[in-house]
Design a protein around this motif. Structure first.
Motif, PDB file in Angstrom:
ATOM      1  N   UNK A   1     -22.919  52.704 -10.322  1.00 15.65           N
ATOM      2  CA  UNK A   1     -22.443  53.290  -9.060  1.00 15.65           C
ATOM      3  C   UNK A   1     -22.091  52.191  -8.069  1.00 15.65           C
ATOM      4  N   UNK A   2     -22.920  51.169  -8.003  1.00 15.82           N
ATOM      5  CA  UNK A   2     -22.677  50.036  -7.115  1.00 15.82           C
ATOM      6  C   UNK A   2     -21.370  49.334  -7.481  1.00 15.82           C
ATOM      7  N   UNK A   3     -21.175  49.113  -8.755  1.00 13.24           N
ATOM      8  CA  UNK A   3     -19.943  48.466  -9.225  1.00 13.24           C
ATOM      9  C   UNK A   3     -18.713  49.317  -8.895  1.00 13.24           C
ATOM     10  N   UNK A   4     -18.807  50.616  -9.143  1.00 12.17           N
ATOM     11  CA  UNK A   4     -17.685  51.514  -8.843  1.00 12.17           C
ATOM     12  C   UNK A   4     -17.383  51.521  -7.351  1.00 12.17           C
ATOM     13  N   UNK A   5     -18.439  51.684  -6.549  1.00 14.37           N
ATOM     14  CA  UNK A   5     -18.254  51.740  -5.100  1.00 14.37           C
ATOM     15  C   UNK A   5     -17.678  50.456  -4.537  1.00 14.37           C
ATOM     16  N   UNK A   6     -18.159  49.322  -5.033  1.00 18.17           N
ATOM     17  CA  UNK A   6     -17.645  48.032  -4.553  1.00 18.17           C
ATOM     18  C   UNK A   6     -16.190  47.824  -4.972  1.00 18.17           C
ATOM     19  N   UNK A   7     -15.825  48.336  -6.115  1.00 16.36           N
ATOM     20  CA  UNK A   7     -14.437  48.211  -6.566  1.00 16.36           C
ATOM     21  C   UNK A   7     -13.491  48.941  -5.619  1.00 16.36           C
ATOM     22  N   UNK A   8     -13.944  50.047  -5.052  1.00 16.55           N
ATOM     23  CA  UNK A   8     -13.107  50.832  -4.136  1.00 16.55           C
ATOM     24  C   UNK A   8     -13.216  50.319  -2.708  1.00 16.55           C
ATOM     25  N   UNK A   9     -14.454  50.140  -2.220  1.00 15.84           N
ATOM     26  CA  UNK A   9     -14.688  49.844  -0.808  1.00 15.84           C
ATOM     27  C   UNK A   9     -15.021  48.390  -0.498  1.00 15.84           C
ATOM     28  N   UNK A  10     -15.334  47.598  -1.506  1.00 16.96           N
ATOM     29  CA  UNK A  10     -15.681  46.199  -1.267  1.00 16.96           C
ATOM     30  C   UNK A  10     -16.963  46.056  -0.469  1.00 16.96           C
ATOM     31  N   UNK A  11     -16.995  45.104   0.475  1.00 19.60           N
ATOM     32  CA  UNK A  11     -18.212  44.822   1.243  1.00 19.60           C
ATOM     33  C   UNK A  11     -18.723  46.013   2.050  1.00 19.60           C
ATOM     34  N   UNK A  12     -17.834  46.927   2.399  1.00  9.51           N
ATOM     35  CA  UNK A  12     -18.264  48.102   3.176  1.00  9.51           C
ATOM     36  C   UNK A  12     -19.288  48.911   2.382  1.00  9.51           C
ATOM     37  N   UNK A  13     -19.079  49.073   1.090  1.00  9.90           N
ATOM     38  CA  UNK A  13     -20.008  49.822   0.235  1.00  9.90           C
ATOM     39  C   UNK A  13     -21.381  49.147   0.244  1.00  9.90           C
ATOM     40  N   UNK A  14     -21.388  47.829   0.085  1.00  9.86           N
ATOM     41  CA  UNK A  14     -22.652  47.093   0.113  1.00  9.86           C
ATOM     42  C   UNK A  14     -23.363  47.270   1.446  1.00  9.86           C
ATOM     43  N   UNK A  15     -22.613  47.193   2.538  1.00  9.77           N
ATOM     44  CA  UNK A  15     -23.211  47.341   3.859  1.00  9.77           C
ATOM     45  C   UNK A  15     -23.834  48.721   4.028  1.00  9.77           C
ATOM     46  N   UNK A  16     -23.173  49.768   3.536  1.00  4.01           N
ATOM     47  CA  UNK A  16     -23.735  51.118   3.644  1.00  4.01           C
ATOM     48  C   UNK A  16     -25.073  51.196   2.937  1.00  4.01           C
TER      49      UNK A  16
END
Length: 134
Positions: free
Chosen positions: A113-128
Motif C-alpha cells: 500500500x505504501x509503495x502504491x500510494x507513493x507512486x501516485x502521491x509521492x512525499x505527500x503520501x508519506x507525510x499523511x
C-alpha cells in the motif's frame, strides 16, 4: 462524472460487503465517488473503481471533517488522479489495505500500500502516514 448505474452501485455494495468502508455501518449506505464529481458532473459513467460504499454520515464527512483521513485511506483521491485503481484503500473494520480491481478487492500488505500510494502521491503520501504515527 455522472451517477453510477444501478449495476455499478450494487457491485460496489457487494464488493464492500454491504457495509460502510469507513465505519462498518450497514445503515443509510451510499455510493461515495472517490474522484471529484464537480458541479453538474460529467458524461463519464463511474466504474466500481471510482466508488466505495459509505454510510451517509461518512460520505458527508469525506467532503468535510474527515477529508484528510479519506485521502490518507484512499476513500477519496485527488482530482488530478486519473487512475484511482492505483490508490490503495484501507478498510478499518478489517484493519487491512486492499487494491481494488473492478468489482474485486485484493488484500495487500502495508508495504505494498505504501509503495502504491507513493507512486501516485509521492512525499505527500508519506507525510499523511507519518502524521498518523506521530
Amino acid at each position: 462524472m455522472s451517477a453510477p448505474t444501478k449495476q455499478t452501485r450494487d457491485a460496489v455494495k457487494l464488493r464492500d460487503r454491504y457495509r460502510c468502508a469507513a465505519c462498518a455501518s450497514f445503515l443509510a449506505l451510499t455510493f461515495q465517488h472517490r474522484r471529484r464529481v464537480g458541479m453538474g458532473g460529467s458524461k463519464n459513467l463511474p466504474t466500481p473503481i471510482d466508488g466505495l460504499t459509505l454510510c451517509a454520515t461518512c460520505n458527508a464527512g469525506c467532503e468535510g471533517a474527515i477529508q484528510a483521513q479519506a485521502l490518507r485511506y484512499g476513500w477519496k483521491v485527488r482530482a488530478w488522479v486519473t487512475n484511482p485503481e492505483l490508490v490503495p484503500v484501507y478498510y478499518p473494520l478489517e484493519m487491512a489495505w486492499f487494491r481494488l480491481e473492478g468489482v474485486l478487492r485484493f488484500r495487500i500488505s502495508y508495504d505494498v500500500a505504501l509503495e502504491m500510494g507513493c507512486r501516485v502521491y509521492g512525499p505527500e503520501w508519506l507525510a499523511w502516514h507519518e502524521a498518523v504515527r506521530a
